[in-house]
Write an enzyme that holds these catalytic residues in place. Structure first.
Site, short mmCIF file in Angstrom:
data_model
loop_
_atom_site.label_atom_id
_atom_site.label_comp_id
_atom_site.label_asym_id
_atom_site.label_seq_id
_atom_site.Cartn_x
_atom_site.Cartn_y
_atom_site.Cartn_z
N CYS A 265 80.75 9.05 2.15
CA CYS A 265 81.31 9.85 3.25
C CYS A 265 80.49 9.75 4.53
CB CYS A 265 81.49 11.30 2.81
SG CYS A 265 79.96 12.24 2.56
N HIS A 313 79.64 17.01 2.40
CA HIS A 313 80.72 16.06 2.67
C HIS A 313 81.07 16.08 4.16
CE1 HIS A 313 83.94 13.38 1.36
NE2 HIS A 313 84.72 13.98 2.26
N HIS A 325 88.38 10.17 5.78
CA HIS A 325 87.10 10.33 5.06
C HIS A 325 87.07 9.42 3.85
CE1 HIS A 325 88.29 13.33 1.66
NE2 HIS A 325 89.38 12.72 2.08
#
Length: 350
Positions: A265, A313, A325
């Site tokens: 990520c 994240h 993402h």
């Protein structure tokens, strides 16, 4: 002659069999609690498996960000060690030259220093010339003292550099041990997730994959091309980062990867802004401190959006409540709604 008949013996085998059967019945009764209900691990539903797998992926990603941070520190320590080694080599070379000069000076002084100065003056055929030479020798002695002091200073500097390199080496070893711990955590979580997924039938796994694919396709349909997102971006750098992220849709998730063909990520957001000429830190918890914090209501395409309480994240906002993402090993880089995970904050890269 009944009185002389041998008594009938019981079969040892039959007795053993009856005993084993009794034990088996007792064990079965214990296992079922005498009510027909077993204590075996209940079979999880597909939804429960997915929830557990998602939790494991989130924990693995948190460990991945710690791994990324430790790796960044290890790489920095390696670079500092290389710099220190280079400085030490240069100073050592300079020191060796100074030592050679001192050695030549000392040898010359030894050859010329056999007579007492007063006697040399008395025997000299040209006292004025001798006195001029003595003054020169005194100045040479001063230069020698200065050279000795310089050598001593260089020795101290080299020892300091070696001490600093020793500290950096200890730091590097510590980071390497940390990397090993985080890697073990990550692989353990991912292995557990894979084991859970094997409980599902192929049809159940396909349904989950299809649901994820439809979610990504529906979200992407909101912005069919990056044009509308880049037009709303606050600056050219944000627009370039959004274009890069769009170009990487479908790329696989690989923990620790920063592109160009696979990402985790924070690796995706770092690569997107690197393409735009902006250097971002490696980890989510460092990236959130880059630029200016913005509220969810202020979001514009190109803003970094963060999730979970541990800031484990990150995605790249593209407008209309959507982001691009790198989710986890079960899915490639894709478009997803912000509501897919607990929102933790956002920042606009300057």
């Amino acid at each position: 002659m009944a009185a002389h008949r041998k008594p009938r013996q019981r079969s040892a085998g039959g007795s053993t069999a009856r005993t084993a059967w009794t034990i088996a019945l007792a064990g079965a009764a214990t296992a079922t609690g005498f009510d027909g209900t077993g204590h075996a691990e209940p079979q999880l539903t597909p939804a429960q498996v997915k929830a557990k797998v998602d939790k494991l992926y989130q924990e693995a990603e948190a460990a991945t960000e710690k791994y990324n941070g430790a790796k960044e520190q290890a790489d920095a320590a390696r670079q500092r060690i290389r710099n220190l080694q280079s400085q030490t080599a240069r100073k050592t070379e300079k020191l060796n030259s100074a030592r050679e000069a001192l050695g030549s000076m000392a040898a010359a002084q030894y050859r010329d220093g056999g007579l007492d100065p007063a006697l040399q003056l008395a025997l000299s055929e040209d006292p004025d010339r001798y006195l001029d030479g003595a003054e020169f020798a005194e100045r040479a002695g001063n230069r020698q003292a200065s050279s000795v002091a310089s050598v001593r200073k260089q020795l101290r500097e080299i020892e300091q550099l070696r001490g600093a390199a020793h500290v950096e080496l200890a730091s590097l070893k510590s980071r390497q041990a940390e990397l090993k711990r985080h890697k073990k955590t990550i692989t353990g979580k991912l292995d557990s997730a894979r084991t859970l997924l094997t409980q599902l039938t192929a049809e159940e796994q396909a349904r989950l994959d299809d649901r994820a694919t439809r979610s990504s396709t529906d979200a992407r349909a909101v912005l069919a091309s990056p044009g509308s997102a880049t037009a709303q971006a606050p600056n050219a750098r944000a627009a370039a980062a959004v274009s890069y992220a769009y170009a990487k849709l479908g790329s696989p998730y690989v923990w620790g990867a920063t592109g160009p063909n696979a990402f985790d990520c924070s690796g995706l957001t770092q690569a997107a802004y690197r393409e735009a000429g902006v250097s971002l830190p490696r980890t989510t918890y460092a990236q959130i401190d880059t630029g200016r914090r913005v509220s969810r209501s202020e979001l514009l395409p190109g803003d970094l959006v963060f999730f979970y309480s541990g800031i484990s994240h990150v995605g790249l906002y593209i407008g209309n409540g959507q982001m691009i993402h790198a989710p986890n090993p079960s899915a490639p880089v894709r478009v997803a709604p912000l509501d897919e995970m607990p929102f933790a904050g956002a920042t606009r890269v300057a």
